[in-house]
Design a protein around this motif. Structure first.
Motif, mmCIF file in Angstrom:
data_model
loop_
_atom_site.group_PDB
_atom_site.id
_atom_site.type_symbol
_atom_site.label_atom_id
_atom_site.label_comp_id
_atom_site.label_asym_id
_atom_site.label_seq_id
_atom_site.Cartn_x
_atom_site.Cartn_y
_atom_site.Cartn_z
ATOM 1 N N ARG A 154 0.840 -1.201 0.000
ATOM 2 C CA ARG A 154 0.000 0.000 0.000
ATOM 3 C C ARG A 154 0.879 1.255 0.000
ATOM 4 O O ARG A 154 1.176 1.824 1.050
ATOM 5 C CB ARG A 154 -0.912 0.007 1.220
ATOM 6 N N PRO A 155 1.237 1.715 -1.200
ATOM 7 C CA PRO A 155 1.989 2.977 -1.269
ATOM 8 C C PRO A 155 1.137 4.134 -0.765
ATOM 9 O O PRO A 155 -0.080 4.126 -0.912
ATOM 10 C CB PRO A 155 2.277 3.140 -2.762
ATOM 11 N N ASP A 156 1.796 5.132 -0.188
ATOM 12 C CA ASP A 156 1.065 6.286 0.332
ATOM 13 C C ASP A 156 0.435 7.108 -0.789
ATOM 14 O O ASP A 156 -0.694 7.561 -0.665
ATOM 15 C CB ASP A 156 1.993 7.187 1.155
ATOM 16 N N ARG A 157 1.190 7.291 -1.876
ATOM 17 C CA ARG A 157 0.685 8.118 -2.981
ATOM 18 C C ARG A 157 1.335 7.675 -4.281
ATOM 19 O O ARG A 157 2.545 7.460 -4.324
ATOM 20 C CB ARG A 157 1.006 9.588 -2.710
ATOM 21 N N ILE A 158 0.515 7.591 -5.316
ATOM 22 C CA ILE A 158 1.027 7.339 -6.660
ATOM 23 C C ILE A 158 0.419 8.393 -7.577
ATOM 24 O O ILE A 158 -0.800 8.558 -7.612
ATOM 25 C CB ILE A 158 0.633 5.936 -7.189
ATOM 26 N N ASN A 159 1.277 9.107 -8.293
ATOM 27 C CA ASN A 159 0.827 10.031 -9.329
ATOM 28 C C ASN A 159 1.033 9.328 -10.668
ATOM 29 O O ASN A 159 2.146 8.919 -10.985
ATOM 30 C CB ASN A 159 1.640 11.329 -9.305
ATOM 31 N N PHE A 160 -0.046 9.194 -11.416
ATOM 32 C CA PHE A 160 0.015 8.575 -12.735
ATOM 33 C C PHE A 160 0.138 9.696 -13.768
ATOM 34 O O PHE A 160 -0.736 10.550 -13.869
ATOM 35 C CB PHE A 160 -1.255 7.755 -13.009
ATOM 36 N N LYS A 176 15.285 0.409 5.514
ATOM 37 C CA LYS A 176 14.018 -0.316 5.301
ATOM 38 C C LYS A 176 13.032 0.521 4.502
ATOM 39 O O LYS A 176 12.224 -0.010 3.749
ATOM 40 C CB LYS A 176 13.394 -0.732 6.643
ATOM 41 N N HIS A 177 13.095 1.834 4.653
ATOM 42 C CA HIS A 177 12.189 2.710 3.913
ATOM 43 C C HIS A 177 12.494 2.646 2.417
ATOM 44 O O HIS A 177 11.571 2.578 1.599
ATOM 45 C CB HIS A 177 12.298 4.153 4.404
ATOM 46 N N ASN A 207 11.215 0.537 -3.025
ATOM 47 C CA ASN A 207 11.649 -0.271 -4.173
ATOM 48 C C ASN A 207 10.711 -1.454 -4.414
ATOM 49 O O ASN A 207 10.485 -1.837 -5.564
ATOM 50 C CB ASN A 207 13.092 -0.730 -3.990
ATOM 51 N N GLU A 208 10.145 -2.013 -3.354
ATOM 52 C CA GLU A 208 9.150 -3.085 -3.514
ATOM 53 C C GLU A 208 7.911 -2.552 -4.235
ATOM 54 O O GLU A 208 7.364 -3.210 -5.111
ATOM 55 C CB GLU A 208 8.745 -3.659 -2.154
ATOM 56 N N TYR A 209 7.470 -1.355 -3.856
ATOM 57 C CA TYR A 209 6.335 -0.741 -4.547
ATOM 58 C C TYR A 209 6.655 -0.560 -6.032
ATOM 59 O O TYR A 209 5.842 -0.869 -6.904
ATOM 60 C CB TYR A 209 6.000 0.639 -3.962
ATOM 61 N N ALA A 210 7.848 -0.034 -6.298
ATOM 62 C CA ALA A 210 8.254 0.228 -7.685
ATOM 63 C C ALA A 210 8.309 -1.064 -8.493
ATOM 64 O O ALA A 210 7.847 -1.108 -9.644
ATOM 65 C CB ALA A 210 9.608 0.934 -7.709
ATOM 66 N N ASP A 211 8.869 -2.119 -7.915
ATOM 67 C CA ASP A 211 8.959 -3.409 -8.618
ATOM 68 C C ASP A 211 7.576 -3.950 -8.940
ATOM 69 O O ASP A 211 7.322 -4.431 -10.050
ATOM 70 C CB ASP A 211 9.738 -4.428 -7.783
ATOM 71 N N LEU A 223 10.016 8.835 -4.224
ATOM 72 C CA LEU A 223 10.343 9.833 -3.215
ATOM 73 C C LEU A 223 9.928 9.368 -1.825
ATOM 74 O O LEU A 223 8.805 8.907 -1.633
ATOM 75 C CB LEU A 223 9.617 11.146 -3.513
ATOM 76 N N ILE A 224 10.842 9.526 -0.874
ATOM 77 C CA ILE A 224 10.501 9.338 0.535
ATOM 78 C C ILE A 224 10.528 10.731 1.154
ATOM 79 O O ILE A 224 11.530 11.437 1.078
ATOM 80 C CB ILE A 224 11.496 8.429 1.268
ATOM 81 N N ILE A 225 9.399 11.118 1.739
ATOM 82 C CA ILE A 225 9.273 12.428 2.369
ATOM 83 C C ILE A 225 9.344 12.231 3.879
ATOM 84 O O ILE A 225 8.466 11.606 4.466
ATOM 85 C CB ILE A 225 7.923 13.100 2.014
ATOM 86 N N TYR A 226 10.408 12.739 4.486
ATOM 87 C CA TYR A 226 10.535 12.706 5.945
ATOM 88 C C TYR A 226 10.022 14.043 6.471
ATOM 89 O O TYR A 226 10.535 15.101 6.109
ATOM 90 C CB TYR A 226 11.992 12.493 6.362
ATOM 91 N N ALA A 227 8.980 13.974 7.288
ATOM 92 C CA ALA A 227 8.319 15.194 7.746
ATOM 93 C C ALA A 227 8.410 15.318 9.265
ATOM 94 O O ALA A 227 8.194 14.361 9.997
ATOM 95 C CB ALA A 227 6.850 15.179 7.328
#
Length: 138
Positions: free
Chosen positions: A76-82, A101-102, A107-111, A124-128
């Motif tokens: 479950r990715p947080d956000r995907i822009n198509f 791990k992040h 990379n698992e999502y991308a694969d 992108l990983i956004i650290y907030a």
């Protein structure tokens, strides 16, 4: 972290920001100071100069959408822009410190999405935190 994800899930475009915050205030019970921190983090992400175009674009956006891998795992990715031509950007939000791990998770999502025929052009990983947004581009 869970609170940030819950709020960001409601935001597809920048125009959704104020309504999403008001709706979220009705859904969760937080001290005013905690809600103010969450609101500030969210606004900082959506208006960040390097991220704002992801919230302004005309591309289709999915937030917190399950994808099933070829081996049956649910991700479950947080956000995907198509974008056009089967191009996608994957964005994941984190509130803790950076971890290998992040990157592995992204990379698992991308694969999995590549297996579905999409071309991943940004990960992108956004650290907030309340006062800082850090962007890790893989």
């Amino acid at each position: 972290g869970t609170l940030l994800h819950g709020l960001m899930e409601k935001i597809g475009r920048k125009e959704d920001l104020n309504e999403a915050i008001e709706q979220y205030k009705k859904e969760v019970t937080l001290a005013d100071s905690e809600m103010a921190k969450l609101e500030k983090m969210t606004r900082n992400i959506v208006t960040h100069p390097d991220l704002s175009h992801y919230f302004e674009s005309e591309s289709v956006v999915e937030t917190e959408r399950d994808i099933i891998t070829s081996d049956g795992r649910i991700l479950r990715p947080d956000r995907i822009n198509f974008h056009k031509d089967n191009q996608i950007t994957i964005i994941d939000y984190k509130t803790g410190s950076e971890s290998p791990k992040h990157e592995q998770q992204l990379n698992e999502y991308a694969d999995a999405l590549a297996d579905m025929g999409y071309s991943v052009n940004n990960k992108l990983i956004i650290y907030a935190s309340e006062d800082k947004i850090s962007i890790n581009k893989l």
